[in-house]
Scaffold this active site. Sequence first.
Site, short mmCIF file in Angstrom:
data_model
loop_
_atom_site.label_atom_id
_atom_site.label_comp_id
_atom_site.label_asym_id
_atom_site.label_seq_id
_atom_site.Cartn_x
_atom_site.Cartn_y
_atom_site.Cartn_z
N LYS A 111 0.57 3.88 32.15
CA LYS A 111 1.64 3.98 31.12
C LYS A 111 1.70 5.50 30.57
CE LYS A 111 5.04 2.08 28.70
NZ LYS A 111 6.19 1.41 29.22
N ASP B 234 -7.00 -6.39 33.50
CA ASP B 234 -7.08 -8.06 33.02
C ASP B 234 -5.86 -8.66 33.15
OD1 ASP B 234 -8.34 -10.37 31.64
OD2 ASP B 234 -7.40 -9.61 29.87
N ASP C 29 -4.38 -11.93 36.10
CA ASP C 29 -3.81 -13.28 35.70
C ASP C 29 -2.45 -13.54 36.43
OD1 ASP C 29 -6.30 -13.65 34.42
OD2 ASP C 29 -5.29 -14.95 32.86
#
Length: 387
Positions: A190, A246, A250
């Site tokens: 980012k 993380d 998912d």
Amino acid sequence: MSGYTIAVLPGDGIGPEVTAEAERVLQAAGQRFGITFTVSHFPVGAAAVEAAGDPLPEKTRAAVRRANAVLLGAVGAPGLEHAPRHLKPETGLLALRALLGVYANLRPVTVLAPLVDRSPLKPDRLQGVDVLIVRELTGGLYYGEPRGRDASGSRAVNTLVYTVSEIERVARVAFDAARRRRRLVTSVDKANVLEVSQLWRETVTAVGREYPDVRLEHLYVDYAAMRLVSDPAAFDVLLTENMFGDILSDEAAVLVGSLGLLPSASLGAGAGLFEPIHGSAPDIAGKGVANPIGAIASAAMLLRYGLQLPEAADAVDQAIRAVLDAGARTRDIAAPGAPAIGSREMGERIAGVVLDERGRRKAERGTDAHPSVPRSAFRVPRSSDIP
Ligand code: IPM
Ligand code: MN
């Protein structure tokens, strides 16, 4: 006959059910390839809080330090969500990762043909999807200090911090892996907002100069999240920091149809840690219905990256594919209304193929579909055992 010591940390919820099947398959691989696995169990997470008042008790610490590799199920328990930090199951897992120094977490996401219809995404998007997520695992927001709530309780702080050397070492794992794959690293950050991401981008770019044969691209994490579902086949190696990794892993599970399918390997200087990426799933724990494939595929990664036993690893990966090709489905990957088998039957079928003569021939034809990381990237516990 070679031998290895494996510490199994079943953990919480469905952890014990799925690691039991992974162990079954590991022993089948041992039997077929003449390798002895000496397996012992130690508590971690809520199970360890209950047994020893500590989510990573000293006995478990000592055992993982001695082991050649560590296989973990899952941690997490609904009852401990609001426990003080030192008693939270997740604190045990984070301490374990730090203790083993496993800074590089590899999460391969490969769409298997027989499961294409299990993903909510359109099949044409899923063609050829084979992503290796390389998630930094021992730094960033998960570990940064200061952290905590202030006395009033009305303010909380976490710290995002990375050093150049932390970024360099995980970047090298990603570039080395890309060399064995399709030679593309997508680094996710980012950098339009965060200084840490600016350092990340600069450092990854500098490491990339050591790999002129690997293409490097940078994406902001918001766009990467969109691209991962809109054009997942565009990724080869996705390199990112702890928290983004993380979340994105998912999300990537949606591509394969179930979180229950995905394995991971966490590697560093010593023994590796191998665990499915799913959580403890308390809602289905103890029912024998959990998908053990994430854990079994983690055992395959343990063989491949932890113990440098590629043949045995191939046999396990091939057996997983064979039973899925043959139509075996646990509940999470069964079509609506179609019959499903339990964790144990899935484990037994996979172990059966690992031992089976035809399975053996299939496996010997080999598969290139698994992501590879060069062995040289890591020191392995017993170099005398490297074939
Ligand atoms: C994972 C899990 C863990 C993490 C939790 C259980 C601490 O979600 O391995 O992805 O956030 O790393
Ligand atoms: Mn997670």
